[in-house]
Design a protein around this motif. Structure first.
Motif, PDB file in Angstrom:
ATOM      1  N   ILE A  39     -46.669 -25.532 -34.012  1.00  0.00           N
ATOM      2  CA  ILE A  39     -47.961 -25.700 -33.331  1.00  0.00           C
ATOM      3  C   ILE A  39     -49.107 -25.459 -34.303  1.00  0.00           C
ATOM      4  O   ILE A  39     -50.149 -26.137 -34.237  1.00  0.00           O
ATOM      5  CB  ILE A  39     -48.063 -24.775 -32.115  1.00  0.00           C
ATOM      6  CG1 ILE A  39     -46.949 -25.090 -31.113  1.00  0.00           C
ATOM      7  CG2 ILE A  39     -49.424 -24.889 -31.452  1.00  0.00           C
ATOM      8  CD1 ILE A  39     -47.001 -26.503 -30.525  1.00  0.00           C
ATOM      9  N   VAL A  40     -48.956 -24.513 -35.208  1.00  0.00           N
ATOM     10  CA  VAL A  40     -49.996 -24.304 -36.232  1.00  0.00           C
ATOM     11  C   VAL A  40     -50.154 -25.570 -37.061  1.00  0.00           C
ATOM     12  O   VAL A  40     -51.281 -26.002 -37.360  1.00  0.00           O
ATOM     13  CB  VAL A  40     -49.659 -23.095 -37.129  1.00  0.00           C
ATOM     14  CG1 VAL A  40     -50.711 -22.942 -38.222  1.00  0.00           C
ATOM     15  CG2 VAL A  40     -49.578 -21.813 -36.298  1.00  0.00           C
ATOM     16  N   TRP A  41     -49.048 -26.197 -37.420  1.00  0.00           N
ATOM     17  CA  TRP A  41     -49.131 -27.464 -38.148  1.00  0.00           C
ATOM     18  C   TRP A  41     -49.840 -28.533 -37.316  1.00  0.00           C
ATOM     19  O   TRP A  41     -50.644 -29.297 -37.842  1.00  0.00           O
ATOM     20  CB  TRP A  41     -47.730 -27.931 -38.548  1.00  0.00           C
ATOM     21  CG  TRP A  41     -47.271 -27.357 -39.850  1.00  0.00           C
ATOM     22  CD1 TRP A  41     -46.976 -26.054 -40.126  1.00  0.00           C
ATOM     23  CD2 TRP A  41     -47.084 -28.063 -41.081  1.00  0.00           C
ATOM     24  NE1 TRP A  41     -46.612 -25.902 -41.437  1.00  0.00           N
ATOM     25  CE2 TRP A  41     -46.661 -27.126 -42.056  1.00  0.00           C
ATOM     26  CE3 TRP A  41     -47.217 -29.394 -41.465  1.00  0.00           C
ATOM     27  CZ2 TRP A  41     -46.380 -27.487 -43.370  1.00  0.00           C
ATOM     28  CZ3 TRP A  41     -46.936 -29.767 -42.772  1.00  0.00           C
ATOM     29  CH2 TRP A  41     -46.528 -28.820 -43.710  1.00  0.00           C
ATOM     30  N   ALA A  42     -49.564 -28.572 -36.022  1.00  0.00           N
ATOM     31  CA  ALA A  42     -50.248 -29.532 -35.152  1.00  0.00           C
ATOM     32  C   ALA A  42     -51.754 -29.285 -35.147  1.00  0.00           C
ATOM     33  O   ALA A  42     -52.560 -30.226 -35.143  1.00  0.00           O
ATOM     34  CB  ALA A  42     -49.689 -29.444 -33.735  1.00  0.00           C
ATOM     35  N   SER A  74     -35.063 -30.481 -50.029  1.00  0.00           N
ATOM     36  CA  SER A  74     -35.990 -31.098 -49.077  1.00  0.00           C
ATOM     37  C   SER A  74     -35.392 -31.086 -47.678  1.00  0.00           C
ATOM     38  O   SER A  74     -34.210 -30.789 -47.488  1.00  0.00           O
ATOM     39  CB  SER A  74     -36.313 -32.539 -49.497  1.00  0.00           C
ATOM     40  OG  SER A  74     -35.152 -33.355 -49.408  1.00  0.00           O
ATOM     41  N   VAL A  75     -36.252 -31.413 -46.719  1.00  0.00           N
ATOM     42  CA  VAL A  75     -35.829 -31.572 -45.323  1.00  0.00           C
ATOM     43  C   VAL A  75     -36.321 -32.937 -44.861  1.00  0.00           C
ATOM     44  O   VAL A  75     -37.475 -33.313 -45.119  1.00  0.00           O
ATOM     45  CB  VAL A  75     -36.400 -30.456 -44.431  1.00  0.00           C
ATOM     46  CG1 VAL A  75     -36.028 -30.707 -42.966  1.00  0.00           C
ATOM     47  CG2 VAL A  75     -35.887 -29.095 -44.883  1.00  0.00           C
ATOM     48  N   ARG A  76     -35.454 -33.686 -44.184  1.00  0.00           N
ATOM     49  CA  ARG A  76     -35.802 -35.038 -43.766  1.00  0.00           C
ATOM     50  C   ARG A  76     -35.664 -35.188 -42.254  1.00  0.00           C
ATOM     51  O   ARG A  76     -34.777 -34.598 -41.638  1.00  0.00           O
ATOM     52  CB  ARG A  76     -34.906 -36.060 -44.461  1.00  0.00           C
ATOM     53  CG  ARG A  76     -34.924 -35.960 -45.989  1.00  0.00           C
ATOM     54  CD  ARG A  76     -34.362 -37.216 -46.640  1.00  0.00           C
ATOM     55  NE  ARG A  76     -33.001 -37.524 -46.192  1.00  0.00           N
ATOM     56  CZ  ARG A  76     -32.357 -38.655 -46.458  1.00  0.00           C
ATOM     57  NH1 ARG A  76     -32.969 -39.606 -47.155  1.00  0.00           N
ATOM     58  NH2 ARG A  76     -31.134 -38.850 -46.041  1.00  0.00           N
ATOM     59  N   LEU A  77     -36.551 -36.008 -41.679  1.00  0.00           N
ATOM     60  CA  LEU A  77     -36.479 -36.393 -40.274  1.00  0.00           C
ATOM     61  C   LEU A  77     -36.088 -37.862 -40.229  1.00  0.00           C
ATOM     62  O   LEU A  77     -36.753 -38.707 -40.846  1.00  0.00           O
ATOM     63  CB  LEU A  77     -37.833 -36.176 -39.593  1.00  0.00           C
ATOM     64  CG  LEU A  77     -37.936 -36.564 -38.118  1.00  0.00           C
ATOM     65  CD1 LEU A  77     -37.060 -35.660 -37.242  1.00  0.00           C
ATOM     66  CD2 LEU A  77     -39.393 -36.494 -37.643  1.00  0.00           C
ATOM     67  N   VAL A 122     -40.449 -30.631 -39.403  1.00  0.00           N
ATOM     68  CA  VAL A 122     -39.804 -30.611 -40.718  1.00  0.00           C
ATOM     69  C   VAL A 122     -40.123 -29.298 -41.433  1.00  0.00           C
ATOM     70  O   VAL A 122     -39.229 -28.613 -41.953  1.00  0.00           O
ATOM     71  CB  VAL A 122     -40.265 -31.824 -41.555  1.00  0.00           C
ATOM     72  CG1 VAL A 122     -39.737 -31.729 -42.975  1.00  0.00           C
ATOM     73  CG2 VAL A 122     -39.821 -33.124 -40.898  1.00  0.00           C
ATOM     74  N   ALA A 123     -41.401 -28.921 -41.450  1.00  0.00           N
ATOM     75  CA  ALA A 123     -41.827 -27.715 -42.171  1.00  0.00           C
ATOM     76  C   ALA A 123     -41.181 -26.459 -41.620  1.00  0.00           C
ATOM     77  O   ALA A 123     -40.962 -25.488 -42.361  1.00  0.00           O
ATOM     78  CB  ALA A 123     -43.341 -27.588 -42.110  1.00  0.00           C
ATOM     79  N   ASP A 124     -40.868 -26.474 -40.338  1.00  0.00           N
ATOM     80  CA  ASP A 124     -40.263 -25.305 -39.705  1.00  0.00           C
ATOM     81  C   ASP A 124     -38.895 -24.987 -40.293  1.00  0.00           C
ATOM     82  O   ASP A 124     -38.406 -23.862 -40.160  1.00  0.00           O
ATOM     83  CB  ASP A 124     -40.148 -25.557 -38.198  1.00  0.00           C
ATOM     84  CG  ASP A 124     -40.003 -24.277 -37.403  1.00  0.00           C
ATOM     85  OD1 ASP A 124     -40.518 -23.232 -37.850  1.00  0.00           O
ATOM     86  OD2 ASP A 124     -39.376 -24.312 -36.327  1.00  0.00           O
ATOM     87  N   ARG A 125     -38.291 -25.973 -40.938  1.00  0.00           N
ATOM     88  CA  ARG A 125     -36.969 -25.778 -41.550  1.00  0.00           C
ATOM     89  C   ARG A 125     -37.070 -25.529 -43.056  1.00  0.00           C
ATOM     90  O   ARG A 125     -36.063 -25.495 -43.750  1.00  0.00           O
ATOM     91  CB  ARG A 125     -36.094 -27.002 -41.311  1.00  0.00           C
ATOM     92  CG  ARG A 125     -35.395 -27.019 -39.950  1.00  0.00           C
ATOM     93  CD  ARG A 125     -36.264 -27.482 -38.837  1.00  0.00           C
ATOM     94  NE  ARG A 125     -35.532 -27.535 -37.570  1.00  0.00           N
ATOM     95  CZ  ARG A 125     -36.110 -27.810 -36.402  1.00  0.00           C
ATOM     96  NH1 ARG A 125     -37.421 -28.059 -36.338  1.00  0.00           N
ATOM     97  NH2 ARG A 125     -35.398 -27.811 -35.299  1.00  0.00           N
TER      98      ARG A 125
END
Length: 245
Positions: free
Chosen positions: A156-159, A58-61, A27-30
């Motif tokens: 991956i940084v978020w992971a 916002s961005v939603r999954l 989500v954050a990538d967008r």
């Protein structure tokens, strides 16, 4: 605008759902900018098409009509502890927190003892110094995680900024908690194939909710990224396939 994504089993946290940081990172990538907050509403399912929907603010999954996660641009002001040395981080990672407790999700992409850093994030955090709540760990990102610019990809940084906040937070060890919300601030590119240190620490507690912080530094002690993760104690760990004994 909408697009389809699939969370591969490789990126699992619990056995049948995506690792929280990786899922939030999709989500954050967008989201434009270097800081965002993503809230998980449901466990992210694996191995089937999900929809990422970009709205004005916002961005939603989504899984069909079910909201899985929602993210917005944000700011994160934290008092980040000083970095530890590479040697101190290495010592801490060799005596990880989860060696002393039952890891509820041993196959977790971010911190599972069944995973290794040549194919996952697999950051193992341990006590930085005896008698203190500061945790430390070591991460050498795989070259497979490089993005188009050569640095470790944002998702991956978020992971990597997810699971350390759990060992930093004051989570009760007689239960199981899962990530509910993650805020990440990216500061500088993270170079694949190079050792980085992590620190993690407690921020606050509110009943079943526990907030922990984490930060990644390069080998020279420069801050690369930091995060705050909100963890929620599960009433029934079996609903997430958690290992409890």
């Amino acid at each position: 605008m909408a697009e389809s994504v699939v969370i591969e089993r490789r990126f699992r946290g619990p056995p049948d759902s995506g690792q929280g940081g990786y899922s939030c990172g999709l989500v954050a990538d967008r989201i434009e900018g270097d800081c965002a907050t993503v809230t998980l509403r449901q466990p992210p399912p694996l191995e089937r098409p999900l929809t990422i929907e970009q709205l004005e603010a916002s961005v939603r999954l989504l899984d069909g009509d079910t909201l899985i996660a929602e993210g917005v641009a944000d700011e994160l002001a934290l008092d980040v502890p000083d970095p530890v040395s590479l040697e101190a981080a290495r010592r801490a990672s060799e005596q990880p927190f989860w060696d002393q407790h039952i890891h509820p999700f041993p196959g977790c992409f971010g911190c599972g003892p069944e995973r290794r850093q040549d194919e996952a994030v697999a950051i193992w955090m341990g006590a930085a110094r005896a008698g203190e709540r500061l945790m430390a760990g070591l991460w050498t990102p795989s070259s497979d995680f490089a993005g188009n610019d050569g640095a470790v990809a944002k998702v991956i940084v978020w992971a990597a900024l997810d699971c350390p906040t759990a060992t930093g937070a004051n989570l009760p060890t007689d239960g199981v908690s899962v990530l509910g919300r993650l805020t990440c601030q990216l500061v500088a590119p993270i170079e694949p194939g190079v050792a980085h240190t992590l620190v993690a620490w407690p921020i606050s507690d509110d009943g079943r909710k526990h907030l922990g912080g984490a930060a990644i530094h390069d080998r020279d002690g420069r801050l690369c990224a930091y995060s705050a993760g909100l963890w929620i104690e599960l009433r029934d760990p079996a609903t997430m396939g958690a290992k409890t004994r």
